[in-house]
Design an enzyme around this catalytic site. Structure first.
Site, mmCIF file in Angstrom:
data_model
loop_
_atom_site.group_PDB
_atom_site.id
_atom_site.type_symbol
_atom_site.label_atom_id
_atom_site.label_comp_id
_atom_site.label_asym_id
_atom_site.label_seq_id
_atom_site.Cartn_x
_atom_site.Cartn_y
_atom_site.Cartn_z
ATOM 1 N N LEU A 65 0.833 -1.203 0.000
ATOM 2 C CA LEU A 65 0.000 0.000 0.000
ATOM 3 C C LEU A 65 0.869 1.254 0.000
ATOM 4 C CD1 LEU A 65 -2.402 -1.513 2.644
ATOM 5 C CD2 LEU A 65 -2.993 -1.025 0.257
ATOM 6 N N PRO A 66 0.273 2.423 -0.323
ATOM 7 C CA PRO A 66 1.100 3.626 -0.479
ATOM 8 C C PRO A 66 1.842 4.069 0.785
ATOM 9 C CG PRO A 66 -1.052 3.939 -1.517
ATOM 10 C CD PRO A 66 -1.109 2.639 -0.763
ATOM 11 N N THR A 96 6.328 0.590 2.098
ATOM 12 C CA THR A 96 7.379 1.339 2.798
ATOM 13 C C THR A 96 6.695 2.307 3.748
ATOM 14 O OG1 THR A 96 8.849 1.208 0.895
ATOM 15 C CG2 THR A 96 9.345 2.900 2.529
ATOM 16 N N LYS A 171 15.355 -0.236 5.412
ATOM 17 C CA LYS A 171 14.919 0.479 4.196
ATOM 18 C C LYS A 171 15.140 1.995 4.345
ATOM 19 C CE LYS A 171 12.312 1.364 0.484
ATOM 20 N NZ LYS A 171 12.505 0.964 -0.878
ATOM 21 N N LYS A 246 9.485 11.009 -0.127
ATOM 22 C CA LYS A 246 8.704 10.241 0.865
ATOM 23 C C LYS A 246 9.651 9.479 1.794
ATOM 24 C CE LYS A 246 6.020 6.087 1.514
ATOM 25 N NZ LYS A 246 5.530 4.829 1.002
HETATM 26 P P1 NAD Z 1 0.847 2.705 -6.103
HETATM 27 O O1 NAD Z 1 0.268 4.001 -5.670
HETATM 28 O O2 NAD Z 1 1.151 2.460 -7.533
HETATM 29 O O3 NAD Z 1 -0.092 1.489 -5.612
HETATM 30 C C1 NAD Z 1 -0.773 1.458 -4.388
HETATM 31 C C2 NAD Z 1 -2.063 0.670 -4.592
HETATM 32 O O4 NAD Z 1 -2.724 0.567 -3.329
HETATM 33 C C3 NAD Z 1 -3.043 1.344 -5.565
HETATM 34 O O5 NAD Z 1 -3.465 0.398 -6.536
HETATM 35 C C4 NAD Z 1 -4.191 1.777 -4.656
HETATM 36 O O6 NAD Z 1 -5.467 1.739 -5.304
HETATM 37 C C5 NAD Z 1 -4.110 0.731 -3.560
HETATM 38 N N1 NAD Z 1 -4.758 1.134 -2.326
HETATM 39 C C6 NAD Z 1 -4.672 2.315 -1.671
HETATM 40 N N2 NAD Z 1 -5.420 2.268 -0.542
HETATM 41 C C7 NAD Z 1 -5.975 1.032 -0.494
HETATM 42 C C8 NAD Z 1 -6.820 0.374 0.422
HETATM 43 N N3 NAD Z 1 -7.291 0.990 1.509
HETATM 44 N N4 NAD Z 1 -7.181 -0.902 0.157
HETATM 45 C C9 NAD Z 1 -6.722 -1.527 -0.943
HETATM 46 N N5 NAD Z 1 -5.909 -0.963 -1.861
HETATM 47 C C10 NAD Z 1 -5.547 0.309 -1.622
HETATM 48 O O7 NAD Z 1 2.182 2.532 -5.218
HETATM 49 P P2 NAD Z 1 3.447 1.595 -5.550
HETATM 50 O O8 NAD Z 1 4.403 2.328 -6.417
HETATM 51 O O9 NAD Z 1 2.947 0.236 -5.930
HETATM 52 O O10 NAD Z 1 4.123 1.524 -4.105
HETATM 53 C C11 NAD Z 1 3.613 0.706 -3.054
HETATM 54 C C12 NAD Z 1 4.563 0.786 -1.879
HETATM 55 O O11 NAD Z 1 5.854 0.311 -2.288
HETATM 56 C C13 NAD Z 1 4.773 2.205 -1.337
HETATM 57 O O12 NAD Z 1 4.843 2.146 0.065
HETATM 58 C C14 NAD Z 1 6.104 2.635 -1.946
HETATM 59 O O13 NAD Z 1 6.789 3.577 -1.154
HETATM 60 C C15 NAD Z 1 6.835 1.299 -2.005
HETATM 61 N N6 NAD Z 1 7.885 1.218 -3.028
HETATM 62 C C16 NAD Z 1 7.680 1.690 -4.287
HETATM 63 C C17 NAD Z 1 8.681 1.589 -5.250
HETATM 64 C C18 NAD Z 1 8.466 2.103 -6.660
HETATM 65 O O14 NAD Z 1 9.462 2.214 -7.391
HETATM 66 N N7 NAD Z 1 7.234 2.392 -7.068
HETATM 67 C C19 NAD Z 1 9.902 0.978 -4.918
HETATM 68 C C20 NAD Z 1 10.084 0.456 -3.637
HETATM 69 C C21 NAD Z 1 9.049 0.578 -2.695
#
Ligand code: NAD
Length: 296
Positions: A65-66, A96, A171, A246
């Site tokens: 999740l975000p 994260t 992390k 973030k």
């Molecule tokens: P994203 O915003 O693409 O995806 C998050 C998903 O969670 C979305 O599909 C959203 O609809 C869903 N969501 C939000 N609230 C929800 C809820 N209450 N119930 C169900 N689903 C819900 O984000 P991402 O890029 O996939 O990142 C996810 C996590 O991974 C974050 O914490 C980010 O910091 C971490 N991260 C991201 C990257 C990257 O390169 N994108 C790399 C390492 C870590």
């Protein structure tokens, strides 16, 4: 194994696909119907809510999740996972978030009879698609051993970092250093070029000398020094400035709670904040070199 997966965004969707490819049965939930239908087309079953997912016979649930507010809502909310899941089901949060929130949710899970691991990742969307993520895992050793083969379907380095929250600690510490080192490389490269040196020659000297680091030898921010990095394509793709911002925010907030000085981490956080305010939040984080070069 029957696995529940919540959060099918840029990272979660390809991770869930790799679990399907490894032969696991998946029940999924996301607030976005489009995200859910993509996984259903790949063979997953949709659940109508976190509670409905928790009430199936899943043996393990993964969330991606975000931010901490979403994680707390999904786990601790009335219609959330903890209020509805069978005791004994292993819970893994790969989002994260700050270590204190991870520990708070893990404590609540354990109190209800559910072991929990925090397992944030590095490797970005490319690593998620290729199944080569690094997982930094916090929690009990026995739970880590149980989760290891499942995480191995999505990643190649799976590291037990200690007790609950320590995956998030690893992390934030690593990403704070990455933010600082990228700014350091940008500053040194810009200085050398301003003083009359060729950027590629300078990068070559740094990369065989004591200033070398990943930001200089694998992800150099100066344009035209390396191929296949965001600096070679106008800073598109890669790891976005706002995602770095973030993670630096998580590091400085965690430091505040521990009363631990992070002098350079806080400065890096402010520099990325300023860069984002200037409208560059969508550029790769190596574009921070633009703060030092008019034409960069
Ligand atoms: P994203 O915003 O693409 O995806 C998050 C998903 O969670 C979305 O599909 C959203 O609809 C869903 N969501 C939000 N609230 C929800 C809820 N209450 N119930 C169900 N689903 C819900 O984000 P991402 O890029 O996939 O990142 C996810 C996590 O991974 C974050 O914490 C980010 O910091 C971490 N991260 C991201 C990257 C990257 O390169 N994108 C790399 C390492 C870590």
């Amino acid at each position: 194994m029957h696995i529940g997966f919540l959060g099918l965004g840029n990272m979660g969707a390809p991770m869930a696909r790799n679990l399907l490819k490894a032969g696991h049965a998946l029940t999924v939930f996301d607030l976005s119907a489009t995200a859910v239908s993509g996984l259903v087309e790949a063979g997953a079953t949709a659940a109508a809510s976190p509670a409905a997912l928790a009430k199936t016979d899943v043996a393990l649930i993964i969330t991606m999740l975000p931010a901490a507010a979403h994680v707390k809502g999904v786990y601790l909310g009335e219609d959330g996972l903890l209020a509805n899941v069978q005791p004994g089901v292993l819970l893994i949060d790969s989002s994260t978030i700050d270590p204190m929130s991870a520990r708070e949710v893990a404590k609540a899970a354990v109190a209800r009879g559910n072991p929990m691991l925090d397992a944030p990742v590095s490797g970005g969307t490319g690593g998620a698609a290729a199944g080569t993520l690094t997982f930094m895992v916090g929690g009990e050793a026995a739970d880590f051993d149980h989760a290891q083969p499942i995480l191995a379907a999505m990643g190649k380095n799976i590291v037990h970092c200690g007790g609950a929250g320590n995956g998030q600690v690893a992390k934030v510490a690593n990403n704070m250093l990455l933010g600082i080192s990228m700014i350091g490389v940008a500053e040194a490269m810009a200085l050398g070029v301003a003083l009359g040196m060729d950027a590629s020659v300078l990068a070559g000297v740094i990369n065989t000398s004591s200033g070398r680091c990943w930001s200089s030898d694998s992800y150099n921010p100066f344009p035209e020094v390396m191929d296949n990095v965001p600096a070679a394509r106008g800073y598109s793709g890669g790891f976005g400035t706002d995602l770095m911002l973030k993670d630096l925010g998580l590091a400085t907030e965690a430091a505040k709670q521990a009363r631990q000085p992070v002098l350079l981490g806080a400065t890096a956080q402010q520099l990325y904040q300023s860069f984002s305010q200037q409208g560059h939040g969508g550029l790769d984080f190596s574009a921070i070199i633009k703060l030092y070069r008019q034409e960069g």
